[in-house]
Write an enzyme that holds these catalytic residues in place. Structure first.
Site, PDB file in Angstrom:
ATOM      1  N   GLY A  10       0.831  -1.208   0.000  1.00  0.00           N
ATOM      2  CA  GLY A  10       0.000   0.000   0.000  1.00  0.00           C
ATOM      3  C   GLY A  10       0.861   1.251   0.000  1.00  0.00           C
ATOM      4  CG  PHE A  11       0.150   6.055   0.622  1.00  0.00           C
ATOM      5  CD1 PHE A  11       1.245   6.786   0.174  1.00  0.00           C
ATOM      6  CD2 PHE A  11      -0.620   6.565   1.658  1.00  0.00           C
ATOM      7  CE1 PHE A  11       1.567   8.004   0.770  1.00  0.00           C
ATOM      8  CE2 PHE A  11      -0.307   7.774   2.243  1.00  0.00           C
ATOM      9  CZ  PHE A  11       0.793   8.493   1.805  1.00  0.00           C
ATOM     10  CB  ILE A  12       1.387   3.921   4.892  1.00  0.00           C
ATOM     11  CG1 ILE A  12       0.508   5.178   4.871  1.00  0.00           C
ATOM     12  CG2 ILE A  12       2.311   3.943   6.115  1.00  0.00           C
ATOM     13  CD1 ILE A  12      -0.433   5.319   6.068  1.00  0.00           C
ATOM     14  CG  ASP A  31      -0.805  -5.578  -0.139  1.00  0.00           C
ATOM     15  OD1 ASP A  31      -0.406  -4.539   0.406  1.00  0.00           O
ATOM     16  OD2 ASP A  31      -1.875  -5.633  -0.764  1.00  0.00           O
ATOM     17  N   GLY A  36      -3.632  -2.047  -2.293  1.00  0.00           N
ATOM     18  CA  GLY A  36      -2.199  -1.936  -2.564  1.00  0.00           C
ATOM     19  C   GLY A  36      -1.938  -2.166  -4.046  1.00  0.00           C
ATOM     20  CB  THR A  95     -10.573  -6.604   5.748  1.00  0.00           C
ATOM     21  OG1 THR A  95     -11.198  -7.056   4.570  1.00  0.00           O
ATOM     22  CG2 THR A  95      -9.063  -6.580   5.562  1.00  0.00           C
ATOM     23  CE1 TYR A 149     -10.222   1.951   8.322  1.00  0.00           C
ATOM     24  CE2 TYR A 149     -10.314   4.252   8.982  1.00  0.00           C
ATOM     25  CZ  TYR A 149      -9.585   3.145   8.594  1.00  0.00           C
ATOM     26  OH  TYR A 149      -8.225   3.231   8.493  1.00  0.00           O
ATOM     27  CE  LYS A 153      -7.156   0.272  11.540  1.00  0.00           C
ATOM     28  NZ  LYS A 153      -6.348  -0.808  10.909  1.00  0.00           N
TER      29      LYS A 153
END
Ligand code: UDP
Length: 321
Positions: A10-12, A31, A36, A95, A149, A153
């Site tokens: 992914g980006f990070i 991944d 991603g 997920t 979301y 988390k």
């Protein structure tokens, strides 16, 4: 060290992998390429210390095999992006809850240190700024899927802290605030890549709501710096840290800044939330971290201004045109 990175494409994750390889670690990246992209890590695959496994974190046998072999886990894999979350709530919940359960339970079983990625979204509609790690999580009703979301988390955090308490799992939880940088996809709603792409194409820049909502945008390399400082600190185990910039900007001002920085001819238009996301969508009006805890622990402070971040993102996005 041998390090397992979930969501490493992914980006990070891809920026993190680059830094960890520079530090001579050996990486095992899982991944499923849902958000991603292979291109994010294609320059790393030739490195013999980089191993890439295309799989879901819901696959416990893959994860167990990797967990046994590693010393540390960075758990980034998650469903992300407000737009995607609103459009695919089942995927988000499964997920983020079941995948994190798999990662955390295996880490607890083999006593592997975990750096768990959480989000400023766990503060929800709390209006007392800046957000301190001990502040309340204030979610809206369950009929509005956006809140799922932050809720998932928050549940991951509860579970990680519970494994820490009952089984001594070494875990550090980081709550990241609006990360930006090259490779961030605009596809899932993130505002900065969206605005930059719209501006570079001279298309309308789409401000959702009235644009008075504020955010603090953090350059991804500043996040990575904070993370790698926490990584080796045993006193950070069992702790939660905000990581982010404290420089606030309204979304309308962001649109104007992007337009100016790109010398764009775009007009700035306003789109009601109902049209941008879904009927009855609720946004957070203001979001800003209190970073005194991470500063006290590892001397962390972001050093990249929004203007500097935008300059780097614009250079990257021009190469993607
Ligand atoms: N936003 C916007 N235009 C866009 C995308 C997002 O005005 O094209 C707004 C969004 O409604 C929110 C802010 O920008 O108020 C930040 O959105 P993002 O999805 O990047 O992150 P969030 O802070 O909502 O998690």
């Amino acid at each position: 060290m041998k390090i397992l990175v979930t969501g490493g494409a992914g980006f990070i994750g891809s920026h993190l992998c680059e830094r960890l390889l520079d530090q001579e670690h050996e990486l095992f990246v899982v991944d499923d390429l849902s958000t991603g992209r292979y291109e994010n890590i294609s320059s790393l695959v030739a490195n013999e210390r980089f191993h890439f496994i295309v799989d879901s974190i819901l696959n416990s046998s893959t994860l167990e095999r990797l967990m046994i072999n590693c010393d540390l886990v960075y758990h980034l894999a998650a469903s992300v992006g407000v737009k995607r979350i609103v459009e695919r709530p089942v995927e988000t919940i499964e997920t983020n809850v079941l995948g994190s359960h798999t990662v955390l339970s295996l880490a607890a079983k083999y006593h592997r240190k975990v750096i768990l990625f959480s989000t400023s979204e766990v503060y929800g509609k709390n209006s007392q700024l800046p957000f301190n790690e001990e502040a309340d999580c204030v979610f809206g009703p369950t009929t509005k899927s956006r809140w799922s979301y932050g809720c998932t988390k928050a549940l991951d955090e509860f579970l990680g802290l519970a494994y820490h308490k009952e089984m001594g799992l070494p875990i550090v939880i980081v709550r990241v605030f609006n990360m930006v940088g090259p490779r961030q996809s605009g596809q899932y709603g993130m505002v900065v890549p969206n605005f930059v792409r719209q501006a570079l194409r001279n298309q309308p820049i789409t401000v959702f709501g009235d644009g008075t909502q504020t955010r603090c945008f953090t350059y991804v390399m500043d996040l990575i710096e904070g993370l790698t400082r926490l990584q080796d600190r045993p006193d950070a185990n069992g702790q939660i840290y905000n990581i982010g910039s404290t420089e606030s900007i309204s979304i309308l001002d962001l649109a104007k800044t992007v337009k100016k920085a790109t010398s764009s001819k775009s007009e700035i238009i306003f789109i009601p939330y109902d049209k941008a996301y879904e009927e009855g969508f609720e946004d957070m009006q203001r979001r800003k971290p209190d970073i005194s805890k991470i500063h006290a622990t590892v001397g962390y402070k972001p050093s990249t201004s929004l203007d500097e971040s935008l300059a780097k993102i614009i250079v990257y996005e021009k190469t993607q045109l």
